[in-house]
Design an enzyme around this catalytic site. Structure first.
Site, PDB file in Angstrom:
ATOM      1  N   ASP A   1      45.651  32.503  42.309  1.00 28.63           N
ATOM      2  CA  ASP A   1      44.997  32.542  43.621  1.00 28.63           C
ATOM      3  C   ASP A   1      44.115  31.299  43.767  1.00 28.63           C
ATOM      4  O   ASP A   1      43.195  31.084  42.986  1.00 28.63           O
ATOM      5  CB  ASP A   1      44.155  33.827  43.678  1.00 28.63           C
ATOM      6  CG  ASP A   1      43.574  34.079  45.056  1.00 28.63           C
ATOM      7  OD1 ASP A   1      43.831  33.269  45.970  1.00 28.63           O
ATOM      8  OD2 ASP A   1      42.849  35.080  45.203  1.00 28.63           O
TER       9      ASP A   1
ATOM     10  N   ASP B   1      48.177  31.402  49.739  1.00 30.68           N
ATOM     11  CA  ASP B   1      47.553  30.753  48.578  1.00 30.68           C
ATOM     12  C   ASP B   1      47.527  31.634  47.345  1.00 30.68           C
ATOM     13  O   ASP B   1      46.717  31.428  46.453  1.00 30.68           O
ATOM     14  CB  ASP B   1      46.121  30.339  48.932  1.00 30.68           C
ATOM     15  CG  ASP B   1      45.177  31.528  48.994  1.00 30.68           C
ATOM     16  OD1 ASP B   1      45.622  32.607  49.425  1.00 30.68           O
ATOM     17  OD2 ASP B   1      44.017  31.384  48.597  1.00 30.68           O
ATOM     18  N   GLU B   2      48.434  32.571  47.280  1.00 33.00           N
ATOM     19  CA  GLU B   2      48.307  33.602  46.259  1.00 33.00           C
ATOM     20  C   GLU B   2      49.683  34.159  45.902  1.00 33.00           C
ATOM     21  O   GLU B   2      50.491  34.397  46.791  1.00 33.00           O
ATOM     22  CB  GLU B   2      47.475  34.702  46.906  1.00 33.00           C
ATOM     23  CG  GLU B   2      46.847  35.694  46.048  1.00 33.00           C
ATOM     24  CD  GLU B   2      46.107  36.719  46.911  1.00 33.00           C
ATOM     25  OE1 GLU B   2      45.896  37.805  46.424  1.00 33.00           O
ATOM     26  OE2 GLU B   2      45.769  36.417  48.088  1.00 33.00           O
TER      27      GLU B   2
HETATM   28 MG   LIG Z   1      42.626  32.471  47.395  1.00 31.07          MG
END
Ligand SMILES: [Mg+2]
Length: 396
Positions: free
Chosen positions: A11, A101-102
């Site tokens: 993350d 983003d993960e």
């Molecule tokens: Mg993040």
């Protein structure tokens, strides 16, 4: 459930704000807020003043008057996300993106070629820093639920491995807010009763939790506190691809052995697809070679299918087409993924919905109001066809 801690939750830290700080040196080390009307992201310096994602801009500015507010640059975030997901896919073919983003990465089959999950996580963090210029936090555990909790605890710029034998110890010392699904409403109700840690929750009966939190949240929390049933965590998220991989060590490998490995992988994937009532159109063969180089070959079927024979036929064709490469470089890993998945009568939903907390929904609505629905659409389309859906707001 895997025997060993081999699920990575990776993350990026304060994603949008970190991209801004990466691209403009004047912003480094300073509180940065992305988005004026609604806070889309806050740098850690701004978070330290109490600024939070999805907060109103006026309140954020009041909390952190020295903050620098910058407009969002979605195309820069898209490009950074793509680059990071490339690093993910170079790490393992089994990448399950859950937001811009993960992602979860399964590195269970890679011990022979890539080493222990913790070492893989160290290299992944270094590669993201090196190739994309961003800090990423990684949690490593036996389940997705715990890996996600671990990365949350390790933030920012951290790495945390939860060995199977310390899972409960790890969970129980945490504040209840660390559990997925515990929003402000739930945590306030628990705090009123002086319940602050997961361990305290674990000592309560399910009936009592249901009586104070309602049935859904009560049961959910009871299960999580006992490290059981990670499934509620991923409710609402639909995978767009399924895959399996196997490291086969350095060769030479006879063709019938490669074909047998491939058949085993296709069988595993197609069984999982049928169990989940999914059909898919695109079959991808991934190969890793002696020199650590990689190749990917795909074929798209005219009709989506979950039949082992249909998928295997396509996969065998891809393997045959790759034989010259295999002979030349020596193959050490074979992976199969089926993408373009469809479910019967099911819809893709936004991930990260929380059972008792409409925070994300209202944040998205606020964003749509502020930037128009195209702001949301652009982010959603970002990885179309690449295996995941994307919410607009990274949660951290
Ligand atoms: Mg993040």
């Amino acid at each position: 459930m895997a025997e060993q801690a081999s699920i990575l939750h990776a993350d990026l830290d304060a994603f949008y704000a970190s991209v801004e700080q990466r691209d403009d040196p004047r912003l480094r080390g300073r509180p940065v807020i992305v988005g004026g009307g609604v806070v889309l992201a806050a740098s850690y310096e701004a978070k330290a003043c109490g600024v939070k994602t999805a907060m109103g801009g006026r309140l954020a500015k009041a909390l952190c008057p020295q903050a620098i507010v910058v407009p969002p640059r979605m195309s820069a975030y898209s490009a950074a996300s793509k680059a990071v997901f490339e690093v993910f896919r170079d790490t393992t073919p089994l990448v399950e993106g859950i937001s811009i983003d993960e992602a979860f990465l399964d590195v269970g089959g890679l011990r022979k070629v890539s080493g222990e999950p913790a070492d893989i996580a160290v290299r992944l963090r270094a590669a993201v820093k090196d190739r994309v210029g961003l800090a990423i936090t990684v949690g490593v555990a036996r389940t997705k639920f715990l890996a996600k909790v671990a990365s949350g605890v390790a933030k920012p710029d951290g790495l945390l491995v939860v060995p199977p034998e310390t899972e409960l110890e790890f969970l129980h010392q945490l504040p209840v807010e660390r559990l997925w699904g515990v929003g402000t409403v739930t945590s306030a109700k628990l705090h009123e009763r002086r319940i602050r840690t997961v361990g305290q929750v674990a000592r309560l009966g399910e009936a009592y939790l249901v009586s104070i939190l309602g049935q859904g949240a009560g049961r959910h929390l009871h299960a999580l506190a006992h490290n059981r049933d990670p499934r509620p965590v991923v409710v609402g998220r639909r995978r767009r691809s399924m895959g399996a991989q196997r490291a086969i060590g350095r060769g030479p490998h006879a063709l019938p052995d490669l074909e047998a490995t491939l058949a085993g992988l296709v069988d595993r994937v197609s069984r999982r697809m049928r169990a989940a009532d999914r059909v898919g159109r695109t079959i991808t063969l991934r190969l890793r070679f002696d020199d650590y180089s990689r190749a990917t070959r795909s074929r798209t079927l005219r009709q989506p299918s979950s039949h082992t024979t249909v998928l295997l036929d396509a996969a065998q064709g891809l393997l045959a087409a790759s034989l010259p490469l295999i002979v030349e470089r020596g193959v050490t890993l074979i992976g199969v993924a089926v993408g373009n998945l469809d479910g019967q009568g099911e819809q893709l939903m936004l991930p990260l919905e929380r059972p008792d907390d409409g925070g994300l929904d209202s944040a998205l609505d606020a964003v749509r109001e502020r930037f128009g629905s195209s702001a949301v659409t652009r982010a959603t389309l970002l990885h179309r066809g690449e295996g995941f859906t994307v919410p607009l707001l990274p949660d951290d």
